[in-house]
Design a protein around this motif. Structure first.
Motif, PDB file in Angstrom:
ATOM      1  N   LYS A  90     -13.599  82.594  31.947  1.00 27.90           N
ATOM      2  CA  LYS A  90     -12.552  82.714  30.984  1.00 27.90           C
ATOM      3  C   LYS A  90     -12.900  83.341  29.515  1.00 27.90           C
ATOM      4  O   LYS A  90     -14.012  83.092  29.233  1.00 27.90           O
ATOM      5  N   GLU A  91     -12.052  84.138  29.056  1.00 28.99           N
ATOM      6  CA  GLU A  91     -12.381  84.553  27.577  1.00 28.99           C
ATOM      7  C   GLU A  91     -11.774  83.856  26.597  1.00 28.99           C
ATOM      8  O   GLU A  91     -10.737  83.230  26.634  1.00 28.99           O
ATOM      9  N   SER A 137      -8.786  76.047  21.411  1.00 29.45           N
ATOM     10  CA  SER A 137      -9.096  76.148  22.637  1.00 29.45           C
ATOM     11  C   SER A 137      -8.914  74.938  23.349  1.00 29.45           C
ATOM     12  O   SER A 137      -9.271  73.698  22.627  1.00 29.45           O
ATOM     13  N   GLN A 138      -8.399  74.757  24.715  1.00 28.27           N
ATOM     14  CA  GLN A 138      -8.103  73.582  25.289  1.00 28.27           C
ATOM     15  C   GLN A 138      -9.567  73.255  26.136  1.00 28.27           C
ATOM     16  O   GLN A 138      -9.395  72.362  27.232  1.00 28.27           O
ATOM     17  N   LYS A 139     -10.770  73.961  26.195  1.00 31.51           N
ATOM     18  CA  LYS A 139     -11.938  73.587  26.643  1.00 31.51           C
ATOM     19  C   LYS A 139     -12.384  72.237  26.324  1.00 31.51           C
ATOM     20  O   LYS A 139     -11.969  71.726  25.398  1.00 31.51           O
ATOM     21  N   SER A 140     -13.306  71.657  27.146  1.00 37.67           N
ATOM     22  CA  SER A 140     -13.865  70.297  26.615  1.00 37.67           C
ATOM     23  C   SER A 140     -14.649  70.137  25.248  1.00 37.67           C
ATOM     24  O   SER A 140     -15.070  71.316  25.261  1.00 37.67           O
ATOM     25  N   ALA A 141     -14.517  69.256  24.661  1.00 31.25           N
ATOM     26  CA  ALA A 141     -15.323  69.245  23.610  1.00 31.25           C
ATOM     27  C   ALA A 141     -16.649  69.443  23.486  1.00 31.25           C
ATOM     28  O   ALA A 141     -17.333  70.137  22.726  1.00 31.25           O
ATOM     29  N   CYS A 185     -15.959  86.059  23.779  1.00 36.35           N
ATOM     30  CA  CYS A 185     -17.091  85.521  24.744  1.00 36.35           C
ATOM     31  C   CYS A 185     -16.276  85.192  25.931  1.00 36.35           C
ATOM     32  O   CYS A 185     -15.306  85.214  26.061  1.00 36.35           O
ATOM     33  N   LYS A 186     -17.388  85.346  27.188  1.00 36.37           N
ATOM     34  CA  LYS A 186     -16.733  84.906  28.397  1.00 36.37           C
ATOM     35  C   LYS A 186     -17.704  83.384  28.601  1.00 36.37           C
ATOM     36  O   LYS A 186     -18.781  83.235  28.459  1.00 36.37           O
ATOM     37  N   VAL A 187     -16.923  82.531  29.095  1.00 37.43           N
ATOM     38  CA  VAL A 187     -17.466  81.387  29.415  1.00 37.43           C
ATOM     39  C   VAL A 187     -17.046  80.690  30.832  1.00 37.43           C
ATOM     40  O   VAL A 187     -15.886  81.087  31.135  1.00 37.43           O
ATOM     41  N   ASP A 188     -17.728  79.943  31.064  1.00 36.83           N
ATOM     42  CA  ASP A 188     -17.373  79.001  32.503  1.00 36.83           C
ATOM     43  C   ASP A 188     -18.248  77.759  32.381  1.00 36.83           C
ATOM     44  O   ASP A 188     -19.445  77.756  32.951  1.00 36.83           O
ATOM     45  N   MET A 220     -11.284  78.522  17.493  1.00 36.06           N
ATOM     46  CA  MET A 220     -11.829  78.579  18.520  1.00 36.06           C
ATOM     47  C   MET A 220     -10.627  78.773  19.581  1.00 36.06           C
ATOM     48  O   MET A 220      -9.814  77.967  20.001  1.00 36.06           O
ATOM     49  N   THR A 221     -10.354  80.061  20.167  1.00 37.21           N
ATOM     50  CA  THR A 221      -9.064  80.547  20.950  1.00 37.21           C
ATOM     51  C   THR A 221      -9.219  80.746  22.547  1.00 37.21           C
ATOM     52  O   THR A 221     -10.061  81.735  22.902  1.00 37.21           O
ATOM     53  N   ASP A 222      -8.502  80.176  23.302  1.00 37.65           N
ATOM     54  CA  ASP A 222      -8.240  80.476  24.445  1.00 37.65           C
ATOM     55  C   ASP A 222      -7.641  81.925  24.799  1.00 37.65           C
ATOM     56  O   ASP A 222      -6.422  82.184  23.905  1.00 37.65           O
ATOM     57  N   LYS A 223      -8.037  82.814  25.542  1.00 32.47           N
ATOM     58  CA  LYS A 223      -7.292  84.195  25.507  1.00 32.47           C
ATOM     59  C   LYS A 223      -7.093  84.776  26.905  1.00 32.47           C
ATOM     60  O   LYS A 223      -7.950  84.344  28.030  1.00 32.47           O
TER      61      LYS A 223
END
Length: 421
Positions: free
Chosen positions: A204-205, A243-247, A275-278, A224-227
């Protein structure tokens, strides 16, 4: 009163005005160095310096002459193309700004990859510089597929070509050459016929927004922004803040991006990292030495945190201390609200024949801003012929959850009337 030099303004009217509003509120004079005087309320601008900003040496000389009578205390830009000009002006006037070397690293995607890889190769995908078809074939043979081929100095998702097999190489290369001609877009005059081939990233970006402080030299992460981007052309259209990713994952990403920024040598400016994250996996797509667009730094961070990113950016350009309340790791624990930005994109080409539904859209109390990007009679052209024409409307919506924001987006889509024939 202090004076800040803005190099050009953003294309969206709402985004371009926000820095002018902020400067006015802060009691800072604004001079705009611009290719042409924009159609805005010039009550927010003290002076315009009109010049060809692609001709950087000449632009620097014009600014130096101007500054003899009206001293300039800070310099900012909002677009990748002017990042190096910021460095040249900052050096000429002895005011805060990123070094020319770091600006080049942020502008040239090959130099960017090389600088970051020296810090940690795992932060980057496999990559290779490409300047002709023979080099492309060699890169593909070394890196493999799937991969991405793109110009080293573009922005705004222009000409990002995904390649899944060797059979596609010749067509992809010809498309790249055609779309990056200087006659088509002057931005390609900076790095003509220079490309990068790299492995296609999965996950995810997200984007990470912040500053390298001119006051403390610390890296300050503000957003920090989910896209979401389209699959075919990587065209960005949706963002959520925070961003809704984990802390734990977000903390890890902050550590990684700080490594990358230090590797690039970026100092004394804002930055926008994609960035790309997983989960724990993290790869840098690119890092720009300027604020992010898509309403992230003009609206989303401010609405979610309660602190204006734009005001802090102006303060940073003047060598002043950044308000620590904008630190993402602090405000994101209890954001004022979740906020989203969405662009509507046309699905077909043609001429806009009808627009409507605006009053009904604002019946939703979550709608902060809605702006049509087309008028009746405007043409709509889709990628790859044009990467900006497909946007028909843009909006900012708040909510207590992503589901609530998405429901408002769906309501707006039902109410917005646009016909393209």
């Amino acid at each position: 009163m202090k004076r800040v030099l803005f190099i050009n303004l953003r294309s969206h009217l709402v985004e371009r005005m926000e820095p002018l509003f902020a400067a006015k509120k802060m009691g800072v004079r604004v001079t705009v160095l611009t290719d042409s005087i924009p159609d805005i309320d010039d009550g927010y601008v003290d002076d315009f310096i009109v010049t060809d900003t692609y001709d950087m040496p000449h632009a620097v000389e014009k600014v130096k002459v101007y500054a003899k009578n009206k001293p300039i205390n800070g310099v900012l830009t909002w677009a990748d193309k002017d990042v190096e000009l910021v460095s040249l002006i900052a050096k000429a006037l002895n005011i805060p700004g990123p070094s020319l070397e770091s600006s080049k690293n942020a502008r040239d995607k090959v130099l960017m990859r090389e600088a970051i890889a020296k810090v940690d190769p795992d932060l980057c995908p496999k990559f290779a510089s490409v300047k002709n078809f023979a080099e492309l074939k060699a890169a593909a043979n070394d890196i493999g597929f799937p991969a991405v081929l793109k110009p080293v100095g573009a922005s705004g998702s222009k000409t990002i070509i995904k390649i899944y097999s060797e059979d596609s190489l010749a067509d992809a290369y010809q498309r790249l050459v055609d779309e990056t001609s200087i006659s088509r877009d002057k931005v390609y005059s900076y790095f003509p016929s220079e490309y990068i081939y790299e492995e296609l990233l999965t996950g995810k970006e997200i984007s990470i927004e912040g500053f390298v402080s001119t006051f403390s030299k610390d890296i300050v992460i503000a957003g920090m922004t989910d896209k979401e981007v389209t699959d075919e052309y990587s065209t960005e259209y949706l963002e959520y803040e925070p961003s809704q990713k984990s802390a734990d994952d977000l903390s890890n990403y902050r550590t990684k991006i700080k490594q990358a920024i230090r590797g690039l040598g970026i100092t004394e400016c804002a930055f926008h990292a994609e960035c790309k994250v997983d989960g724990t996996k993290f790869k840098v797509i690119e890092i720009a030495a300027r604020p992010g667009g898509e309403f992230i730094t003009t609206h989303l961070v401010k609405i979610a945190s309660g602190v204006s990113f734009v005001e802090q950016n102006i303060k940073n350009s003047l060598g002043e201390e950044i308000d620590n309340r904008i630190e993402f790791k602090e405000w994101s624990k209890n954001p004022r609200t979740i906020v989203g930005h969405l662009d509507f994109m046309a699905k077909k080409e043609g001429i806009v024949t009808k627009l409507g539904g605006f009053q009904e859209i604002f019946e939703d109390p979550n709608v902060i801003n809605f702006m049509p990007l087309k008028d009746v009679g405007d043409s709509v052209v889709l990628p790859p012929k044009d990467y900006g024409s497909l946007y028909t409307a843009t909006m900012v919506v708040k909510g207590n959850s992503i589901d609530e924001i998405d429901e408002s987006f769906k309501n707006i889509e039902r109410k917005f009337k646009i016909e393209i024939d």
